[in-house]
Design an enzyme around this catalytic site. Structure first.
Site, PDB file in Angstrom:
ATOM      1  N   TRP A  13       0.833  -1.209   0.000  1.00 35.33           N
ATOM      2  CA  TRP A  13       0.000   0.000   0.000  1.00 35.33           C
ATOM      3  C   TRP A  13       0.864   1.254   0.000  1.00 35.33           C
ATOM      4  O   TRP A  13       0.385   2.356  -0.232  1.00 35.33           O
ATOM      5  CB  TRP A  13      -0.917   0.005   1.229  1.00 35.33           C
ATOM      6  CG  TRP A  13      -0.196   0.244   2.553  1.00 35.33           C
ATOM      7  CD1 TRP A  13       0.906  -0.407   3.014  1.00 35.33           C
ATOM      8  CD2 TRP A  13      -0.536   1.212   3.549  1.00 35.33           C
ATOM      9  NE1 TRP A  13       1.280   0.082   4.248  1.00 35.33           N
ATOM     10  CE2 TRP A  13       0.399   1.073   4.608  1.00 35.33           C
ATOM     11  CE3 TRP A  13      -1.532   2.177   3.667  1.00 35.33           C
ATOM     12  CZ2 TRP A  13       0.365   1.872   5.757  1.00 35.33           C
ATOM     13  CZ3 TRP A  13      -1.557   2.947   4.820  1.00 35.33           C
ATOM     14  CH2 TRP A  13      -0.622   2.799   5.842  1.00 35.33           C
ATOM     15  N   GLU A  15       0.346  -2.488  12.290  1.00 35.97           N
ATOM     16  CA  GLU A  15       0.472  -3.947  12.260  1.00 35.97           C
ATOM     17  C   GLU A  15       0.712  -4.551  13.637  1.00 35.97           C
ATOM     18  O   GLU A  15       0.937  -5.754  13.755  1.00 35.97           O
ATOM     19  CB  GLU A  15       1.585  -4.341  11.289  1.00 35.97           C
ATOM     20  CG  GLU A  15       1.234  -3.958   9.864  1.00 35.97           C
ATOM     21  CD  GLU A  15       2.246  -4.428   8.842  1.00 35.97           C
ATOM     22  OE1 GLU A  15       3.308  -4.936   9.224  1.00 35.97           O
ATOM     23  OE2 GLU A  15       1.966  -4.253   7.636  1.00 35.97           O
TER      24      GLU A  15
END
Ligand code: BGC
Length: 732
Positions: A324, A455
């Site tokens: 991304w 994350e």
């Protein structure tokens, strides 16, 4: 225009040579060549070609249905810089020490000096000059000049490829660091042609079945590849390479050193003309910023079939995968300076739509498409789904970039041919992936078991960022769908979109739920984020960061701790959704629990802080951002540069300090905040077919229309009509 801007290393000995290989790498979006020592070649990788990878099976301890089955790894090709130099007795000059290196950011010339010794400790110097062709992207030119120091007899130079060279060089295999690359075995090499002046080698991947031909030519002074040179004065030999998918045996007169050089110079002139960003009052930062933009340009695929890997073409880290990072950190630079490249990057995604449709089906979503979290060719390769496949927000990130590209260019053709289809497929995905949830007296739309940008927090319900991106994606599909139906009804009809479906996109978007903490009066990262304990920061020694290398993921997941900006990134992208007071509370809260273990974090903290007028923070984060690879801040520049952060440094200046935004009504807006440490800064940008120069110095913002029709701009929320030049008083 700048006269000179060179990255020059004064004390080579003080540097980690592997980092220098990344920093001084040359690339042109197709081929990347690390600045390895040409004699010792003791490098992490040699030559990388964008999109050239090999498959290997993903070996799972425990497998489950529909996991990705194969990995993709960018192939490290033979090192084009390598050269063997021998004395008259055919003994190699085996020791080589780099003593000077510099990269000219205005021309793309890399110059190095090495000291070479043979076994008798006799010395010659070798100067290496190289350019990569930025137009005929399969060419690379390199010149070696040998200068006698304490040896002045014959030397022999051998520039041929050797088949026994380790195809993967010395790629560090640290299995406990997921950011490194893995070694792959199935590369075949074969010599195709060999003449006195030319040698071609074919490299073939067994599984992905891609062939690359590397041809080395030696042509100047009629020196063959294996040359004998008399060294009583300096001697130069020039070689050029052709790295291509086809074995095109070019006539040596078709391309030469001077052409490679002039293509490089012309390309960089053009880049700086449209996208120069400079700082006055701090040469070091100015250079670092130019370096970042230079390297971002070098690593970007320009053909619509390749993209930008997390480490670009500067190193093999993250296996050469695209993430991304492209749409959230790098594409803005292109949208507002070289929109034709932004379009190519989006077309890369378009070309992967079939993989994305298939992936959505594998995940049990019967409509729409889910783009691959990490991949080279578009096929999902992520083996660890909690922190990858579950990052569904990628679909929204791509849609966001499509929307921005369209707003900045009004490229209706792109919308009709590629853009709308991607918006539609991603909107369809959200519609089928999410679900309606009944509350007592109303219904809301939710997204479950997702991972946001952070994350260190995975598989949660209603990640705020994800929900915002999905909302925007659904609205864009509706809005730009309507636009397409007006300008090109026949094309629109091809997509078989019913009015009910379009209306449903809007209905869902209007009912998406956003978690909020009543206690802190801020947006909650997800439904359960604040019920977790805060990470024990005060008991975590400095050497335990990044946490991902020291703690089991499940340990990390139990706590409130951010690897990188998450909710704050949504605040940056959607400034209209939050008040200034709430934004301050939110920034302070999330900043206190963020480790910045990801290189994607600091630029967002800088950009947002600048917008908020948190100038000290904005500046400190900017310093880390702009110098990240030059100072090896993340400790792994040797694996390659941190491409997203390179784009992030442009964001910090243009979207942060200049506060450049495009309003939902499509108007260009600036909210300048000049750091007190600078005299000023200047940048160029392209918007709606106009070329602008924006200068923010002292108390004045000057906007010059260099090319294109007059337009309206907003500066500090006041509207101005720009005819040619606007000078506006703005406070520091
Ligand atoms: C970050 C991701 C990023 C990836 C590649 C990870 O460390 O957490 O957001 O996409 O690196 O740059």
């Amino acid at each position: 225009m700048m006269k000179e801007i060179k990255l020059r290393l004064t004390d080579v000995n003080a540097c980690n040579i592997s980092n220098l290989e990344s920093i001084f790498s040359l690339a042109n979006g197709h081929v990347g060549i690390r600045a390895t020592n040409p004699i010792t070649s003791d490098s992490l990788a040699g030559t990388l070609v964008n999109g050239y990878f090999e498959y290997s099976p993903i070996v799972y301890g425990e497998v489950a249905a529909n996991y990705p089955k194969r990995n993709e790894t960018i192939v490290s090709l033979p090192n084009l810089r390598k050269i063997k130099v021998m004395d008259e007795k055919h003994r190699e000059f085996k020791s080589a020490r780099l003593v000077d290196i510099n990269l000219d950011l205005l021309s793309g010339q890399l110059s190095e000096t090495y000291e070479l010794w043979n076994v008798d400790k006799q010395q010659i110097n070798m100067q290496v000059t190289s350019y990569i062709d930025q137009e005929d992207v399969q060419f690379f030119g390199i010149q070696y000049t040998f200068i006698p120091i304490s040896y002045s007899s014959y030397i022999y130079v051998d520039k041929r490829f050797s088949l026994d060279e380790d195809a993967q060089h010395k790629i560090a295999m640290k299995i406990d660091d997921p950011r490194k690359t893995r070694k792959i075995a199935s590369i075949q090499r074969q010599i195709v042609t060999k003449t006195r002046y030319r040698q071609t080698i074919m490299v073939d991947t067994a599984e992905s079945n891609q062939k690359i031909y590397l041809t080395v030519y030696s042509y100047k002074n009629d020196q063959p590849l294996l040359s004998k040179l008399t060294l009583n004065k300096s001697q130069t030999v020039t070689y050029q390479y052709n790295v291509s998918q086809k074995n095109t045996l070019l006539d040596k007169r078709q391309i030469d050193w001077d052409l490679i050089k002039s293509h490089s110079i012309e390309f960089w002139q053009q880049v700086w003309q449209n996208s120069e960003v400079s700082i006055t009052g701090n040469d070091e930062l100015n250079l670092a910023l130019h370096f970042n933009i230079f390297q971002l340009n070098q690593s970007t695929g320009r053909d619509g079939k390749t993209n930008i890997a997390a480490k670009g073409l500067s190193g093999p880290g993250y296996e050469g995968h695209t993430f991304w990072d492209t749409e959230m950190y790098m594409i803005s630079y292109y949208i507002y300076s070289q929109p034709e490249i932004a379009k190519k990057l989006l077309m890369y995604r378009y070309n992967t739509l079939d993989f994305a449709r298939n992936r959505a089906r594998q995940l049990g979503v019967n409509e729409g498409a889910l783009f691959a979290w990490r991949s080279i060719n578009g096929e999902e390769t992520s083996a660890y789904y909690p922190a990858s496949t579950a990052a569904y927000h990628l679909d929204g990130d791509i849609a966001y970039a499509i929307g921005n590209y369209y707003e900045a260019t009004h490229d209706d053709d792109f919308l009709a041919q590629y853009g709308f289809e991607m918006l539609l497929e991603t909107a369809r995905f959200w519609r089928r992936f999410g679900c309606w949830v009944n509350k007592r007296d109303y219904q809301q739309f939710e997204f479950h078991t997702v991972t946001g940008p952070d994350e260190y927090t995975v598989m949660v319900d209603n990640n705020y960022f994800t929900n915002r991106m999905a909302q925007h994606n659904l609205r864009l599909a509706y809005r730009l769908g309507k636009r397409l139906s007006e300008i090109n009804p026949r094309r629109f009809a091809k997509f078989n979109v019913s009015t009910e479906e379009m209306d449903d996109f809007v209905k869902i978007a209007d009912h998406i739920y956003f978690p909020f903490s009543d206690k802190f009066q801020i947006n909650a990262q997800d439904d359960t984020f604040f019920s977790k304990a805060i990470w024990p920061f005060s008991h975590t020694p400095r050497d335990k960061y990044p946490l991902l290398l020291h703690y089991h993921p499940l340990t990390i997941y139990r706590y409130q701790v951010n690897k990188q900006a998450d909710t704050l990134l949504a605040d940056l992208l959607f400034p209209e959704t939050i008040t200034a007071e709430q934004l301050k509370r939110e920034y302070d809260y999330y900043e206190s629990i963020t480790t910045h273990d990801s290189s994607l974090s600091r630029s967002i903290f800088s950009t947002l802080a600048a917008r908020m007028g948190y100038m000290n923070k904005a500046y400190d984060y900017f310093l880390d951002t702009v110098r990240m690879d030059l100072t090896d801040l993340q400790g792994n520049t040797e694996d390659g540069l941190h491409l997203a952060n390179l784009g992030g440094s442009w964001m910090s200046v243009v979207q942060g300090f200049a506060g450049m935004q495009v309003t939902p009504q499509g108007v260009l807006k600036l909210i300048p905040h000049l750091p007190k440490e600078w005299e000023g800064f200047n940048f160029r940008m392209v918007f709606h077919n106009r070329l602008l120069n924006i200068n923010i110095s002292g108390n004045q913002t000057t906007i010059s229309l260099l090319d294109g029709k007059p337009m309206n701009v907003l500066v500090n929320d006041k509207s101005y009509h720009l005819e040619k030049i606007l000078k506006i008083l703005t406070k520091r």
